[in-house]
Design an enzyme around this catalytic site. Sequence first.
Site, PDB file in Angstrom:
ATOM      1  N   ILE A 127      44.609  80.937  44.506  1.00 29.69           N
ATOM      2  CA  ILE A 127      45.208  81.100  43.173  1.00 29.69           C
ATOM      3  C   ILE A 127      45.488  82.571  42.847  1.00 29.69           C
ATOM      4  O   ILE A 127      46.420  82.875  42.099  1.00 29.69           O
ATOM      5  CB  ILE A 127      44.331  80.463  42.075  1.00 29.69           C
ATOM      6  CG1 ILE A 127      42.942  81.105  42.025  1.00 29.69           C
ATOM      7  CG2 ILE A 127      44.217  78.963  42.275  1.00 29.69           C
ATOM      8  CD1 ILE A 127      42.121  80.692  40.813  1.00 29.69           C
ATOM      9  N   ARG A 168      44.826  78.540  33.456  1.00 28.56           N
ATOM     10  CA  ARG A 168      45.819  78.871  34.478  1.00 28.56           C
ATOM     11  C   ARG A 168      47.100  79.472  33.897  1.00 28.56           C
ATOM     12  O   ARG A 168      47.745  80.298  34.543  1.00 28.56           O
ATOM     13  CB  ARG A 168      46.170  77.620  35.289  1.00 28.56           C
ATOM     14  CG  ARG A 168      45.036  77.119  36.178  1.00 28.56           C
ATOM     15  CD  ARG A 168      44.771  78.082  37.313  1.00 28.56           C
ATOM     16  NE  ARG A 168      43.719  77.589  38.200  1.00 28.56           N
ATOM     17  CZ  ARG A 168      42.453  77.981  38.161  1.00 28.56           C
ATOM     18  NH1 ARG A 168      42.069  78.913  37.283  1.00 28.56           N
ATOM     19  NH2 ARG A 168      41.574  77.483  39.004  1.00 28.56           N
ATOM     20  N   CYS A 220      40.549  70.764  48.177  1.00 29.76           N
ATOM     21  CA  CYS A 220      40.613  72.230  48.056  1.00 29.76           C
ATOM     22  C   CYS A 220      39.329  72.705  47.404  1.00 29.76           C
ATOM     23  O   CYS A 220      38.462  71.899  47.046  1.00 29.76           O
ATOM     24  CB  CYS A 220      41.840  72.668  47.269  1.00 29.76           C
ATOM     25  SG  CYS A 220      41.815  72.284  45.513  1.00 29.76           S
ATOM     26  N   SER A 221      39.163  73.999  47.243  1.00 32.39           N
ATOM     27  CA  SER A 221      37.897  74.553  46.762  1.00 32.39           C
ATOM     28  C   SER A 221      37.552  74.077  45.358  1.00 32.39           C
ATOM     29  O   SER A 221      36.393  73.795  45.042  1.00 32.39           O
ATOM     30  CB  SER A 221      37.936  76.081  46.808  1.00 32.39           C
ATOM     31  OG  SER A 221      39.029  76.558  46.042  1.00 32.39           O
ATOM     32  N   GLY A 275      39.623  71.559  43.460  1.00 35.35           N
ATOM     33  CA  GLY A 275      39.902  70.139  43.331  1.00 35.35           C
ATOM     34  C   GLY A 275      40.923  69.781  42.278  1.00 35.35           C
ATOM     35  O   GLY A 275      41.321  68.623  42.174  1.00 35.35           O
TER      36      GLY A 275
END
Length: 360
Positions: free
Chosen positions: A68, A176, A130-131, A133
Site C-alpha cells: 500500500i 485509505r 494478502c497481509s 485481507g
Amino acid sequence: MGNWGKIGSGDKELIKGIDDAMNKSSKQLSVRLHVFDTQPAPHFTSDFTVEFGDYLFVSLIFAKLPNITAIKESYIRLLNICCSRELLKSPHWYADLDKTDWQANISLLLRTANDIIKSIRSGKNVLVCCSEGWDQTSQLASLSQLMLDPYYRTMEGFEVLIEKDFVGFGHPFKSRLGHGVEDAFSSKSFSPVFIQFLDCVYQLLYQFPSLFEFNGRFLTSIAFHSYSLLYGTFIGNCEKERRSLELVKQTVSLWTELNSKEQFKNPLYDTSCPLVNPKDFYCDTSAARFKLWKEFYLRWSVPETEYEKKEWEELEELSEYHSKNEMVIMEMMQMLEKYKKTLKRHKVGLCAIVCVLILV
C-alpha cells in the site's frame, strides 16, 4: 495466511475445509487448489513447504504486487504530473507518466486477475490472500468476478460487487482515502486502493465496451464521490462505524443517485450479440493497450488563457468526434456480427430445403 511463509493452524483448517468441500471432478486433480498470495515470495520457501505438511494438492503462487505504501507513492507521482500546469505542457509528459509506475502497477494487478481466471477455468479452486485481507484481496476477488460473471458487469451487479467485496469486506475507506485528514498524503494508512481498482475496471471497459452496461462516466462519478462524502456509501472504515453513525438513516446511498440517471448507461452494451466471447474475456495487459483515465485524473486541469481555452475546446471537440466515430464503428461491427448469424441460419435452412428436394 501469515507473513513470510508462516502458516497457522487456522490456515490449515481453512485449506482442509476447502478441500473437503470440493466436488469429485476437482478431487481427481493432483493440484486442485491455487493459493494466490499478493506478497513477494518468502526468503525460505523450504520452510513454507514443510509447514504445508501433507497438503500436496496446494500450489502457492506469489503475485508480487506492490504494497500500500508503494501504491500511495505511485499515486502521488501521478497526481503531481496531472495537476501541474508546467508538467502538462512538457514534451516529456508521457515519459513522466511512465516513471510514476501507476500503469505498470495496474498492469500487474490485471495480470494476476487473468491468472486467477485461468486457474478457475481449468477446474482449479482459488484462494486469495494478502497481509491485511481487505485491500488487494478485495481488488483481485472483485476483478476476477467481474470478468467471469456478466451480472457484475451490469450497473446493479457492479454496485453489489463493491458493497460485497469492499464495503462489506471491511475495506477502510476512511483511512485509505484520507477522509477528514488535512494532509492525507502524509498519513501512513493512506493508499488509493479503491481508486486503483476503479482504474482497472476502466481499462476493461475501454478494451471491451460491449460487455459493460455502464460507461466511463459512471466509474468517474463513483471515484469522485468516494472522496466527496456527499453520500453515506463510503463513509467510515467498517460496518461497525457505519452502524454507530446511523448512516442508513442520516444519509442517502450513492447508488440511488447513479441509478436514476440514463447518462451512466453504455449505448454499446449488447447481451444478445457481444463483440467478444465472454469465455475469451482476458485483459490485454500490454502497455500499448492502456489508456490514462483522464476523465478522473485530469478532471480539474482546465486552461487559463483564452488561447489555451480555445485550444482545449478544439481538443475536446476532436476527442468527441473520435469517440462518436468509435461508437459508429462498434455499432457497425455489431450489425455485421448479427448479419453473419442471420446468414448462417439462412444457409442451414437452405441446406435443409435442398435435402428435402433431393429426397423427393
